[in-house]
Motif scaffolding. Sequence first.
Motif, PDB file in Angstrom:
ATOM      1  N   GLU A   8      13.989 -14.665  62.603  1.00  0.00           N
ATOM      2  CA  GLU A   8      14.656 -14.771  61.105  1.00  0.00           C
ATOM      3  C   GLU A   8      14.068 -15.658  60.395  1.00  0.00           C
ATOM      4  OE1 GLU A   8      19.599 -14.354  60.119  1.00  0.00           O
ATOM      5  OE2 GLU A   8      18.824 -15.721  61.782  1.00  0.00           O
ATOM      6  N   LYS A   9      13.264 -16.573  60.841  1.00  0.00           N
ATOM      7  CA  LYS A   9      12.697 -17.769  60.153  1.00  0.00           C
ATOM      8  C   LYS A   9      11.976 -17.528  59.001  1.00  0.00           C
ATOM      9  CE  LYS A   9       9.976 -21.953  61.245  1.00  0.00           C
ATOM     10  NZ  LYS A   9       8.907 -21.562  60.482  1.00  0.00           N
ATOM     11  N   ASP A  10      11.175 -16.808  58.741  1.00  0.00           N
ATOM     12  CA  ASP A  10      10.524 -16.627  57.622  1.00  0.00           C
ATOM     13  C   ASP A  10      10.605 -15.020  57.091  1.00  0.00           C
ATOM     14  OD1 ASP A  10       8.818 -19.010  57.445  1.00  0.00           O
ATOM     15  OD2 ASP A  10       8.266 -18.390  59.423  1.00  0.00           O
ATOM     16  N   HIS A  11      11.798 -14.637  57.491  1.00  0.00           N
ATOM     17  CA  HIS A  11      12.043 -13.314  56.924  1.00  0.00           C
ATOM     18  C   HIS A  11      13.156 -13.323  55.722  1.00  0.00           C
ATOM     19  CE1 HIS A  11      15.143  -9.843  57.003  1.00  0.00           C
ATOM     20  NE2 HIS A  11      13.994  -9.261  57.195  1.00  0.00           N
ATOM     21  N   ARG A  55      10.139  -4.932  73.156  1.00  0.00           N
ATOM     22  CA  ARG A  55      11.432  -4.651  73.568  1.00  0.00           C
ATOM     23  C   ARG A  55      12.632  -5.536  73.321  1.00  0.00           C
ATOM     24  NH1 ARG A  55       9.793  -2.884  79.502  1.00  0.00           N
ATOM     25  NH2 ARG A  55       8.049  -4.350  78.925  1.00  0.00           N
ATOM     26  N   LYS A  56      12.537  -5.912  71.879  1.00  0.00           N
ATOM     27  CA  LYS A  56      13.237  -6.989  71.749  1.00  0.00           C
ATOM     28  C   LYS A  56      14.051  -6.869  70.196  1.00  0.00           C
ATOM     29  CE  LYS A  56      12.455 -12.134  70.470  1.00  0.00           C
ATOM     30  NZ  LYS A  56      11.647 -13.179  70.554  1.00  0.00           N
ATOM     31  N   LYS A  57      15.383  -7.081  70.147  1.00  0.00           N
ATOM     32  CA  LYS A  57      15.958  -6.621  68.995  1.00  0.00           C
ATOM     33  C   LYS A  57      15.844  -7.698  68.014  1.00  0.00           C
ATOM     34  CE  LYS A  57      20.622  -5.504  67.287  1.00  0.00           C
ATOM     35  NZ  LYS A  57      22.066  -5.404  67.497  1.00  0.00           N
ATOM     36  N   PRO A  58      15.300  -7.492  66.788  1.00  0.00           N
ATOM     37  CA  PRO A  58      14.977  -8.696  65.760  1.00  0.00           C
ATOM     38  C   PRO A  58      16.257  -9.353  65.638  1.00  0.00           C
ATOM     39  CG  PRO A  58      13.807  -6.378  65.313  1.00  0.00           C
ATOM     40  CD  PRO A  58      14.729  -6.108  66.149  1.00  0.00           C
ATOM     41  N   GLU A  59      15.939 -10.637  65.081  1.00  0.00           N
ATOM     42  CA  GLU A  59      17.338 -11.379  65.040  1.00  0.00           C
ATOM     43  C   GLU A  59      17.912 -11.213  63.491  1.00  0.00           C
ATOM     44  OE1 GLU A  59      15.385 -15.318  64.937  1.00  0.00           O
ATOM     45  OE2 GLU A  59      15.308 -15.415  66.817  1.00  0.00           O
ATOM     46  N   PHE A  60      17.545 -10.378  62.655  1.00  0.00           N
ATOM     47  CA  PHE A  60      18.227  -9.804  61.369  1.00  0.00           C
ATOM     48  C   PHE A  60      18.414  -8.381  61.271  1.00  0.00           C
ATOM     49  CE2 PHE A  60      13.330 -10.124  61.539  1.00  0.00           C
ATOM     50  CZ  PHE A  60      12.823  -8.868  61.125  1.00  0.00           C
TER      51      PHE A  60
END
Length: 222
Positions: free
Chosen positions: A144-147, A193-198
């Motif tokens: 999420e940091k630079d999104h 295999r990772k759900k984005p934080e956003f």
Amino acid sequence: MPIKEDTIAVLKQFDTGNKFSYLPVLPKASVLVPLLVKDGELHTLMTLRSKELRTSAGEVCFPGGKRDPSDRDDVETALREAEEEIGLSPDHVQVVCRLFPIINKSGLLVTPVVGFIDESFCPRPNPAEVSAVFTVPLDFFTSEKDHFAAHGAAGMMGPMHSFHFVDPDTGSRYHIWGLTAMVVILVAALALRKKPEFDVGFDSEDPLSFFQQILHRRISKL
């Protein structure tokens, strides 16, 4: 299992092959999403389009372009364009899969082709088409940091994603957005295999139905 082999096994589960051959005849294009292992982590290689180009000048994208009549399929289009743009020989790409086609703002049916390249690849950008080549850790596109996200963008289902990346090697700043951002988020979510934080606007474990919905919605308006 080594990271490359593990990633290949995961991504092959999402290979669409000719699953979308039933679609009506639309102008076609392909992009190559080059993956590489760098410092033990997955990265992707991206380009900055020349400011002299007529379309999408100065934007970040993956190597790619429109289908030529002589191209056998989407894979050949992506490999040919990558060789023309950054000097990447097709022999040096291990093609892994084709992902769901997406209709871009110009009405092109764009198919992402994912392939592995060697970390030692040294780009030779064609200055008429490409002004910079750089790599980004794939994990960057799940953070999420630079999104940033804009909702209600014209012709978009779900949010329009945007990232600001600073290349640690050169200090250059890149704005990655639109279709390119959507494709790289998809590849990152599947490969890691990772759900984005956003909120991505689709199920990151099973995105096929979302992209089929987009396709059918856009095609119904043609």
